[in-house]
Motif scaffolding. Sequence first.
Motif, short mmCIF file in Angstrom:
data_model
loop_
_atom_site.label_atom_id
_atom_site.label_comp_id
_atom_site.label_asym_id
_atom_site.label_seq_id
_atom_site.Cartn_x
_atom_site.Cartn_y
_atom_site.Cartn_z
N GLU A 163 25.08 81.98 34.49
CA GLU A 163 25.75 81.92 35.80
C GLU A 163 25.64 80.53 36.41
OE1 GLU A 163 24.77 83.12 40.37
OE2 GLU A 163 23.28 82.86 38.79
N PHE A 164 24.44 79.96 36.37
CA PHE A 164 24.23 78.64 36.97
C PHE A 164 25.07 77.57 36.27
CE2 PHE A 164 21.79 74.70 37.64
CZ PHE A 164 21.70 74.72 39.03
N ALA A 165 25.12 77.63 34.96
CA ALA A 165 25.91 76.64 34.20
C ALA A 165 27.40 76.80 34.47
CB ALA A 165 25.61 76.79 32.70
N ALA A 166 27.88 78.04 34.46
CA ALA A 166 29.32 78.28 34.68
C ALA A 166 29.75 77.81 36.06
CB ALA A 166 29.63 79.76 34.50
N ALA A 167 28.96 78.14 37.09
CA ALA A 167 29.33 77.80 38.46
C ALA A 167 29.37 76.29 38.68
CB ALA A 167 28.35 78.45 39.45
N ASN A 168 28.40 75.58 38.14
CA ASN A 168 28.34 74.13 38.36
C ASN A 168 29.33 73.37 37.50
OD1 ASN A 168 26.00 73.36 40.31
ND2 ASN A 168 25.13 74.97 39.02
N THR A 169 29.65 73.87 36.32
CA THR A 169 30.63 73.20 35.48
C THR A 169 32.03 73.35 36.05
OG1 THR A 169 29.25 73.68 33.54
CG2 THR A 169 31.51 73.01 33.13
N ALA A 170 32.35 74.54 36.54
CA ALA A 170 33.70 74.81 37.03
C ALA A 170 34.01 74.06 38.32
CB ALA A 170 33.89 76.31 37.25
N SER A 171 32.99 73.61 39.03
CA SER A 171 33.23 72.93 40.30
C SER A 171 33.85 71.55 40.13
CB SER A 171 31.93 72.82 41.10
OG SER A 171 30.96 72.07 40.40
N MET A 172 33.99 71.08 38.90
CA MET A 172 34.59 69.75 38.69
C MET A 172 36.12 69.79 38.68
SD MET A 172 34.41 68.75 34.63
CE MET A 172 32.73 69.24 34.31
N VAL A 173 36.73 70.97 38.67
CA VAL A 173 38.18 71.04 38.49
C VAL A 173 38.94 70.56 39.72
CG1 VAL A 173 40.12 72.58 38.01
CG2 VAL A 173 37.94 72.91 36.84
N LEU A 174 38.63 71.13 40.88
CA LEU A 174 39.29 70.72 42.12
C LEU A 174 38.40 69.73 42.86
CD1 LEU A 174 40.66 74.15 43.43
CD2 LEU A 174 41.87 72.41 42.14
N PHE A 175 39.02 68.79 43.54
CA PHE A 175 38.23 67.78 44.24
C PHE A 175 37.43 68.38 45.39
CE2 PHE A 175 41.41 68.06 47.42
CZ PHE A 175 40.92 67.44 48.56
N ASN A 191 43.95 60.08 43.60
CA ASN A 191 44.72 61.15 44.23
C ASN A 191 44.13 62.50 43.87
OD1 ASN A 191 47.12 63.22 43.84
ND2 ASN A 191 47.72 61.79 45.45
N ASN A 192 44.20 63.45 44.82
CA ASN A 192 43.58 64.75 44.60
C ASN A 192 44.17 65.49 43.41
OD1 ASN A 192 42.16 64.13 46.92
ND2 ASN A 192 43.52 65.31 48.25
N VAL A 193 45.49 65.42 43.25
CA VAL A 193 46.13 66.07 42.10
C VAL A 193 45.77 65.33 40.82
CG1 VAL A 193 48.34 66.72 41.07
CG2 VAL A 193 48.02 66.89 43.54
N ALA A 194 45.73 64.01 40.87
CA ALA A 194 45.36 63.23 39.69
C ALA A 194 43.92 63.53 39.28
CB ALA A 194 45.52 61.74 39.98
N PHE A 195 43.07 63.79 40.26
CA PHE A 195 41.68 64.12 39.95
C PHE A 195 41.61 65.36 39.06
CE2 PHE A 195 37.75 66.42 40.74
CZ PHE A 195 36.79 65.43 40.58
N THR A 196 42.35 66.41 39.44
CA THR A 196 42.37 67.63 38.63
C THR A 196 42.98 67.37 37.26
OG1 THR A 196 42.50 69.02 40.60
CG2 THR A 196 43.21 70.00 38.52
N ALA A 197 44.02 66.54 37.22
CA ALA A 197 44.65 66.21 35.94
C ALA A 197 43.65 65.50 35.02
CB ALA A 197 45.88 65.34 36.16
N TYR A 198 42.81 64.65 35.59
CA TYR A 198 41.80 63.95 34.80
C TYR A 198 40.67 64.88 34.35
CZ TYR A 198 43.55 59.23 35.89
OH TYR A 198 44.30 58.09 35.97
N THR A 199 40.26 65.82 35.19
CA THR A 199 39.04 66.59 34.93
C THR A 199 39.29 67.94 34.25
OG1 THR A 199 39.13 67.53 37.17
CG2 THR A 199 37.80 65.54 36.84
#
Length: 563
Positions: A163-175, A191-199
């Motif tokens: 749970e801890f790993a999944a929650a912290n890893t997924a937080s990188m998707v949206l800025f 840019n916020n959209v570019a951030f998601t595209a990169y991550t």
Amino acid sequence: MITRFSIVTLILFILSIALVIRPISIPIRLPRLGRRKIPIDLTTTPPAIIAILWASQCLGPTSIRDGIVGTDGVKPYNILILFFSLAYMAITLDISGILQASAFWVSNKGGSNGWRLYIYFYLMLTSLSVFLGNDPVILSGTVFLVYYTTATELEPMPWLISEFAAANTASMVLFVGNPTNVVVCEGFAINNVAFTAYTILPFLACNFVCFLALALQFRDKKHIPRKLRTTGKLDPRSVLRDPGGALVGSLILGTCLVVIIIVSFFKIDVWKISLPFAVAKLIFDFTWDHYRFVTGKLPHHNHSSDTKEDANVDDDDPDPMYTQIQRATTSPTGEGPHRKETFGSNARTLNETITSPEGPNRSSSPSPSKQSGSSEIVEIFPNSRRRLRATHARLAAHFPTFFTALPRLPFALVPFAFSQFILIEALQHQGWIDVFAHWLSIASQGQIHSSIWLIGVIGVVMCNVAGTNIGATILLTKVVRAAPNFPSDSTRAAGIALAVASNIGAVSFTFSASLAGLLWRTILVQKGIDIRQTQFAFWNLLPILFMTGAGLAIVSAEMAVLY
């Protein structure tokens, strides 16, 4: 030029980091109050260090102002207003019971197959964390998993680490998933959209290899049995406390995220978008709770157990989530789970506030008049305190959503974050940022791929030794921005590597690598589960190695294609 003031500043900065990682408390005796402990931790240490630096003339008012208002496009107030606005909307959505209902639904889908359920929970927690961030998911998911693993007599470690790993890893998707993402976006003008595209691709790689690492180290059936002891179905509706609030909260939060993404193209500060949505949700919460109160649709028990404590109410009703899990895991002969110590009728529930770092028995701690065995200790302003408790109890019964969410908001982040910005400004004022930037320029030679791996690996390490991932991100952002002869493409690549590192760096060796880690540990202590620092580091070692290699490799591949 390095001077004696520079050396003092660096020493005090390192001291502040050490006290954040290993907090202490100083016992003192006060007149009429008796023996008390002054905590020296992440909320008190950085401001105290700033005061010492100011008094010793290592820090001036200009640096303090810059740490609050911001420099180089990084605005601390923007980050905090955005984070608190989204946190309020996510926490009130959690209070409605939608996260617990989701967990029940996934549990039913997984059935009694241990590995299938383990995968389903991992995917559910990942999906929720992408949109809600890690803190609300850790608040709900940790409590559910403690209850579930106790009822089914499972070893809790594999499920909690997952749970801890999944929650912290997924937080990188949206800025907006993590305050460090906002620091990176503003610091590197992404840019916020570019951030998601990169991550998004590094996230998918990290998420996949993290599960492989978890499956490898928990492959023995003593950790995750092939067949679970379960005999019934869980009812998701039983824990969905407020369906109307859940629907409206989901719409408001979803709309807010969409609008933030759209306006990011127009260079508008995101707090100007998130704050009105949070205010709208606050108005709805007051209006909706008032309507339910006057129509008698509110439950008779308060949402906040802190209110119960303050009002001296003895409520022996068990948590609905516990009741459902216990019923579903009770054998036909009526025998429930053997390990009942986690579940007693007064067991702490999800509704409780995670505010006290002193462990699970806050409400049963001795009163001031009994501490230290001194008859001279008296309660200050007893009548006023009694009236305030009674007023708080009445308001909390009338507006339970707000009064449950308010203590859960991460107020400790405010002094800590501002202090970190100010301390970094102090390092810059004393010339240390330029020194570190020069070292980075020499080590990387301004090359894209060497910059990615240097900043990525250093970022993961510094999350553990720089006073949470927030401090590490602020410091490294300043260093990269100040690096001489650093091409713009290398700067952008280093920024994306830092975004990946600041999120996966929480899944590391110390609880203080992130505020989510401190919150996670506090919940477990309150639930009677003691995970030692060495255990935490041991079980996170393989996942962080896998994720660091995979995440930075994907960032390198992206930059090779782009540049």
